[in-house]
Design a protein around this motif. Structure first.
Motif, PDB file in Angstrom:
ATOM      1  N   THR B 330       0.602  -1.226  -0.026  1.00  0.00           N
ATOM      2  CA  THR B 330       0.205  -0.024   0.415  1.00  0.00           C
ATOM      3  C   THR B 330       0.415   1.376  -0.155  1.00  0.00           C
ATOM      4  OG1 THR B 330       0.264   0.326   3.022  1.00  0.00           O
ATOM      5  CG2 THR B 330      -2.082  -1.095   1.454  1.00  0.00           C
ATOM      6  N   THR B 331       1.805   1.085  -0.443  1.00  0.00           N
ATOM      7  CA  THR B 331       2.820   2.645   0.154  1.00  0.00           C
ATOM      8  C   THR B 331       2.196   2.693  -1.957  1.00  0.00           C
ATOM      9  OG1 THR B 331       4.658   1.791  -1.018  1.00  0.00           O
ATOM     10  CG2 THR B 331       4.849   1.073   1.071  1.00  0.00           C
ATOM     11  N   PRO B 332       2.843   4.665  -1.991  1.00  0.00           N
ATOM     12  CA  PRO B 332       2.645   4.856  -3.034  1.00  0.00           C
ATOM     13  C   PRO B 332       3.227   4.029  -4.286  1.00  0.00           C
ATOM     14  CG  PRO B 332       3.049   6.845  -1.096  1.00  0.00           C
ATOM     15  CD  PRO B 332       3.231   5.097  -0.559  1.00  0.00           C
ATOM     16  N   ALA B 333       4.477   3.186  -4.079  1.00  0.00           N
ATOM     17  CA  ALA B 333       4.886   3.572  -5.292  1.00  0.00           C
ATOM     18  C   ALA B 333       4.509   1.893  -5.503  1.00  0.00           C
ATOM     19  CB  ALA B 333       6.917   3.130  -4.615  1.00  0.00           C
ATOM     20  N   GLU B 334       3.831   1.612  -4.562  1.00  0.00           N
ATOM     21  CA  GLU B 334       3.711   0.145  -4.287  1.00  0.00           C
ATOM     22  C   GLU B 334       2.440  -0.001  -5.241  1.00  0.00           C
ATOM     23  OE1 GLU B 334       3.534  -1.218  -0.915  1.00  0.00           O
ATOM     24  OE2 GLU B 334       5.964  -2.669  -1.163  1.00  0.00           O
ATOM     25  N   VAL B 335       1.458   0.881  -4.870  1.00  0.00           N
ATOM     26  CA  VAL B 335       0.370   0.628  -5.738  1.00  0.00           C
ATOM     27  C   VAL B 335       0.107   1.543  -7.114  1.00  0.00           C
ATOM     28  CG1 VAL B 335      -2.039   2.483  -5.787  1.00  0.00           C
ATOM     29  CG2 VAL B 335      -1.227   1.742  -3.500  1.00  0.00           C
ATOM     30  N   LYS B 336       0.978   2.450  -6.814  1.00  0.00           N
ATOM     31  CA  LYS B 336       1.848   3.299  -8.848  1.00  0.00           C
ATOM     32  C   LYS B 336       1.981   1.822  -8.819  1.00  0.00           C
ATOM     33  CE  LYS B 336       3.708   6.060 -11.313  1.00  0.00           C
ATOM     34  NZ  LYS B 336       5.186   6.617 -11.553  1.00  0.00           N
ATOM     35  N   THR B 337       2.718   1.001  -9.055  1.00  0.00           N
ATOM     36  CA  THR B 337       3.078  -0.115  -9.657  1.00  0.00           C
ATOM     37  C   THR B 337       1.566  -1.340 -10.141  1.00  0.00           C
ATOM     38  OG1 THR B 337       5.091  -0.271  -9.200  1.00  0.00           O
ATOM     39  CG2 THR B 337       4.490  -2.894 -10.558  1.00  0.00           C
ATOM     40  N   GLY B 338       0.846  -1.601  -9.161  1.00  0.00           N
ATOM     41  CA  GLY B 338      -0.157  -2.339  -8.676  1.00  0.00           C
ATOM     42  C   GLY B 338      -1.232  -1.899  -9.494  1.00  0.00           C
ATOM     43  N   SER B 339      -1.957  -0.661  -9.975  1.00  0.00           N
ATOM     44  CA  SER B 339      -2.476   0.519 -10.651  1.00  0.00           C
ATOM     45  C   SER B 339      -2.148   0.029 -12.235  1.00  0.00           C
ATOM     46  CB  SER B 339      -2.401   1.801  -9.985  1.00  0.00           C
ATOM     47  OG  SER B 339      -2.818   2.072  -9.081  1.00  0.00           O
ATOM     48  N   SER B 340      -0.673   0.053 -12.200  1.00  0.00           N
ATOM     49  CA  SER B 340      -0.485   0.309 -14.232  1.00  0.00           C
ATOM     50  C   SER B 340      -1.038  -1.240 -14.105  1.00  0.00           C
ATOM     51  CB  SER B 340       0.375   0.496 -14.516  1.00  0.00           C
ATOM     52  OG  SER B 340       1.754   0.191 -14.137  1.00  0.00           O
ATOM     53  N   ARG B 341       0.173  -2.230 -13.301  1.00  0.00           N
ATOM     54  CA  ARG B 341      -0.750  -3.722 -13.802  1.00  0.00           C
ATOM     55  C   ARG B 341      -2.300  -4.040 -13.575  1.00  0.00           C
ATOM     56  NH1 ARG B 341       3.806  -6.948  -9.956  1.00  0.00           N
ATOM     57  NH2 ARG B 341       5.460  -6.675 -11.297  1.00  0.00           N
ATOM     58  N   VAL B 342      -2.653  -2.899 -13.112  1.00  0.00           N
ATOM     59  CA  VAL B 342      -4.214  -4.192 -13.112  1.00  0.00           C
ATOM     60  C   VAL B 342      -4.648  -2.862 -14.385  1.00  0.00           C
ATOM     61  CG1 VAL B 342      -6.522  -3.101 -11.899  1.00  0.00           C
ATOM     62  CG2 VAL B 342      -4.692  -4.168 -11.075  1.00  0.00           C
TER      63      VAL B 342
END
Lengths: 379, 382, 158
Positions: B330-342
């Motif tokens: 849930t860190t901003p970087a992780e969420v950014k990676t996750g969003s782009s994958r999703v």
């Protein structure tokens, strides 16, 4: 469409805007703080794996489930947070006592690990080489026709009722899913075996079908379960046991042992359900007796259908000669007596032993017993 | 209505006679039990066959039984002669009951792959209690935020599996008994979904966070799919559209699974979902091939129903935990990676669904559907 | 004795090992699919293999010049480095980890791509996923050799 969502997802601005925000990394995360119970579950017996019984804790468990499900009428799983706006899926059965049985979760787990395959688990190739006397093949093909004929009722009916149960009855619905598959497998194995006899299928049984329609047309889950699980499948369980006894080959014995396993679970559910009802709702006693009267009529009619009785006589006596038929008729009468005895034993265990006094089926059973005693077949 | 009332006021069906008072039956049965058999079934007017497995390793399949009057190839398009339980190929005689089947047209239910899928489903069965490495999951718990995401996803996936199960169970009762193999396949599908409900519930509860929130948007969409008024629409919406979505989701979660045990768990449910989609696709294809004039109606149904897929794809109880799992936290970087994958995953999901529609014979679906343009609008607003 | 990847011997070795583990693969159920493996070398080399599975067995493995996509359910295609990384991972962990499962590697098509003609046939990759994965996971029982330039790269990357 029978139902239209309250939200038009192509047009709902709030929905679409929130989605855009999510994809930009702006997450709400309120679901992380869902107002649900935090509990730890572990497999009590690692060899058994993680079972529904292990999950029987707190608000997630079946033990603490309230008698009336007043809150959840949606697809939400039991114990989930229920936000405003969930649809009502029009469940018709929301009272635990109408569906629950002791050990439902146990029957389910057992069913899941004991699934077998009609295609592979019967030695079909060996059966193809087996030659049976003509009259045995015909009689067996007729018995198998009857068996495949009646099995899909036991698939259709639980499948229909599954969809009507409140979604909180997870274990019951899942158990019924296993029954649905079990019965499809039974219809399959009996059909396949009939098609390997050299005769194929034989005659349908109108008397049985007219009787069993009562199960299909049951207008409550309770009525359905009594007719199907306790009575119908109870009788069929005894029939499978006798069929195993009179089976013409070892492969057929194996087949009947396999179907017996499944059937015993279904009967188990029926018995445990009735026990639950009698323990928690003793006031239902008279109503249940009234229902059993008609259900026993169903059974008596179906059980005396000649498409079942006559092949049984031939198989049990191992032929068509006079002495074979005499012997076969004795064994068949003993089997019919056994069916009825086991049925009343189950009722005894459920606390309905007084049924013996008023039941026409019981009178029929006593007449059968008397005639067998007179004939010296039984003591 | 209480149990009392239900059992006491009426029964929907009473047998045509009290068999205990049936003197004719009693006399007949007595004669039989004394050895005077009627043998009225002995020379049944049916086809004589002696079948055996064509492939010993594969066993005796329904395909092996597709012979003569017993076979599914022999079934007419419209079933007019049998509304009873009598198995296909048996001799129909006497007064057989009408069981009230309302789906009696072969092309409304059939798929050329249904027999193979049924046999496959049986052999590829698994049991969540013992086929998932629960011990491994207990020994290496996830960080709380990932566990919460998994618990939320599993809560959501139970809702979906419940509906897929209901689609099949609702219709089996109404489908003519002649379509035995198809009904048997639907039974296997019901068991698959029960298994999914079980495994997702167990996974959600194992981690200690409990279940999470039910999804209003997803459930509204799911109820609309379940409410299809004909079996073909139910299959198109439930098996092909919803099934395609679930296949993509399971695959995606397997690809970003936080552990090997979860990779295997989602691999196993993927297998089951792929059969569901296989039947849905084959079913629609068969239907359109035999009733080409109905294609336009199916397009029309999807024009209305596809918003449900959008609703499910955009449900936050599904989207947010998926982003967290895909990004690993849930860190901003992780969420950014996750969003782009999703984002990629969403496009892939819709593309795969539309590709399956085309394969199923719904020509021009990709161009007609509003899904791609709406999805692009959502994605490109970033 | 070590086996070169990619080579027909590699797939034959997997086929033989699968037969020795018949009970395990039987438990997973029917597997009825024919799919291709396409390996792209760094200097334009290409290797193509066809694997035919039926009932519970890998019935046939062959090296082919081309794939007929109308007769092949799908082809798993990727460069040599991706394949060797996957296999090395399998050997190290006695089975692919999540990042190196076939599903993950083909998911977005970055490492391995799935080529197909018919999406229904492509979906057999999903229907038989666990069997296909466990088939490749049998690599951990083999001693492998890779072409020299790849061996050096893989040793650095994994």
């Amino acid at each position: 469409m029978a139902y239209l969502s309250t939200i038009d997802f192509f047009e709902d601005k709030n929905f679409l805007d929130r989605w855009k925000r999510n994809l930009k990394g702006d997450l709400d995360l309120s679901w992380m703080q869902a107002k649900t119970e935090k509990i730890a579950v572990t497999p009590e017996n690692p060899r058994r794996g993680l079972t529904f019984r292990d999950l029987d804790k707190g608000t997630y468990g079946f033990t603490n489930q309230p008698e009336f499900e007043r809150r959840n009428r949606s697809f939400a799983p039991r114990g989930a947070e229920l936000p405003e706006g969930l649809p009502d899926v029009q469940a018709e059965v929301s009272q635990k006592g109408e569906v629950w049985a002791y050990n439902t979760e146990g029957y389910y787990e057992e069913a899941m690990t004991r699934q077998w395959n009609a295609t592979l688990d019967v030695p079909w190739h060996d059966l193809a080489k087996t030659e049976l006397p003509d009259e045995i093949s015909r009689a067996y093909a007729q018995l198998l026709t009857f068996l495949t004929e009646v099995e899909m009722i036991a698939t259709d009916v639980p499948a229909e009722w599954m969809g009507k149960l409140n979604n909180n009855f997870t274990e019951v619905k899942n158990f019924m899913a296993t029954q649905v598959m079990d019965e499809a497998r039974h219809a399959e194995v009996f059909r396949k075996r009939a098609l390997t006899t050299g005769y194929g299928l034989m005659k349908a049984s109108p008397q049985n079908e007219i009787s069993l329609k009562q199960i299909r047309d049951a207008d409550s889950f309770a009525e359905m379960s009594l007719s199907l699980h306790l009575i119908g499948e109870g009788f069929v369980l005894t029939l499978f046991r006798f069929s195993e006894y009179i089976s013409p080959t070892e492969a057929d014995k194996k087949m009947f042992r396999l179907v017996m396993q499944d059937e015993a679970r279904h009967v188990g559910y029926g018995v445990q359900h009735l026990k639950w009802v009698m323990r928690h709702f003793p006031e239902k006693r008279e109503v249940i007796h009234k229902h059993l009267e008609e259900a026993e009529n169903m059974l008596f009619g179906g059980g005396n259908a000649l498409e079942v009785t006559e092949p049984f006589i031939i198989l049990a006596g191992k032929g068509l000669k006079k002495e074979n038929i005499e012997q076969g008729a004795k064994i068949t009468a003993m089997f019919q007596l056994k069916q009825m005895e086991e049925y009343f034993e189950r009722l005894d265990k459920c606390g309905l032993g007084e049924r013996r006094k008023t039941s026409k089926l019981h009178r029929a059973m006593e007449l059968t017993r008397a005639s067998l005693q007179e004939a010296g077949v039984i003591a | 209505m209480t149990l009392d009332a239900k059992l006491s006021t009426y029964m929907a069906y009473y047998l045509e006679k009290d068999f205990f008072e049936d003197v004719d039956m009693f006399n007949l049965v007595s004669k039989v039990m004394q050895g005077d058999l009627t043998l009225r079934w002995y020379n049944a007017d049916t086809e004589h066959v002696r079948l055996f497995p064509k492939d010993r390793e594969r066993g005796l399949t329904y395909e092996d039984c597709n012979v003569g009057s017993y076979g599914y190839d022999h079934m007419p398009e419209l079933i007019r002669n049998n509304y009873s339980m009598a198995p296909r190929g048996s001799e129909l005689w006497g007064k057989l009951p009408d069981l009230g089947y309302t789906v009696n047209r072969k092309s409304e239910v059939w798929s050329d792959n249904v027999v193979a899928l049924y046999e496959e489903a049986k052999t590829r069965r698994w049991a969540p209690a013992v086929d998932v490495a629960w011990d491994d999951l207990t020994k290496t718990p996830l960080p709380p935020n990932l566990e919460a995401a998994m618990a939320q996803l599993c809560t959501f996936l139970q809702e979906c599996a419940t509906v897929v199960m209901s689609v099949s169970s609702r219709w089996i009762y109404s489908i003519n008994q002649e379509f035995l193999e198809l009904k048997s396949y639907l039974c296997a599908q019901i068991l698959d979904q029960a298994r999914h409900i079980e495994v997702f519930r167990k996974r959600a509860l194992l981690g200690g966070q409990g279940l999470k929130r039910a999804s209003v948007t997803a459930e509204q969409a799911l109820k609309e799919i379940l409410g299809a008024e004909t079996y073909i629409e139910a299959s198109l919406g439930g098996n092909l559209m919803l099934g395609s979505f679930l296949l993509s989701v399971y695959r995606q979660i397997a690809a970003v699974a936080p552990s090997l045990a979860e990779r295997k768990l989602f691999s196993l449910v993927t297998q089951d979902a792929a059969r569901l989609v296989g039947y849905g696709s084959g079913h629609v294809r068969y239907y359109i091939a035999h009733l080409p004039q109905q294609e336009v109606k199916l397009h029309s149904y999807l024009d209305t129903a596809e918003h449900c897929l959008l609703g499910i794809l955009g449900s936050e109880e599904y989207l947010e935990p998926l982003i967290i799992l895909a990004g690993g936290g849930t860190t901003p970087a992780e969420v950014k990676t996750g969003s782009s994958r999703v984002v990629r995953f969403l496009s892939q999901t819709v593309a795969a669904y539309l590709e399956r529609c085309e394969r199923a014979g719904l020509q021009g679906r990709a161009q007609r559907s509003r899904l791609p343009q709406y999805l692009q609008r959502i994605i490109h607003s970033q | 004795m070590s086996i070169m990847f990619p080579s027909l011997s590699f797939f034959q070795a997997l086929q033989n090992t699968m037969r020795q583990e018949e009970a395990r693969f039987r438990r997973l159920g029917f597997i009825d699919t024919t799919f291709g493996v396409h390996v792209l070398g760094p200097h334009g080399q290409e290797w193509r293999y066809l694997l035919a599975f039926e009932v519970f067995d890998c019935r046939e493995v062959s090296e082919v010049r081309d794939f007929d996509l109308t007769a092949t359910d799908f082809v798993l295609q990727g460069d040599l480095a991706a394949w060797t990384e996957m296999l090395t991972n399998i050997q190290r962990n006695k089975g692919a980890d999540v990042e190196h499962s076939l599903n993950t590697l083909t998911h977005f098509g970055e490492r391995l791509q799935m080529i197909y003609d018919d999406p229904d046939n492509r979906d057999k990759f999903f229907r038989f996923q666990e069997s296909i994965q466990q088939f490749f996971d049998l690599t951990h029982t083999l001693e492998l050799e890779f072409p020299p330039s790849v061996s050096r790269q893989t040793a650095t990357a994994v």
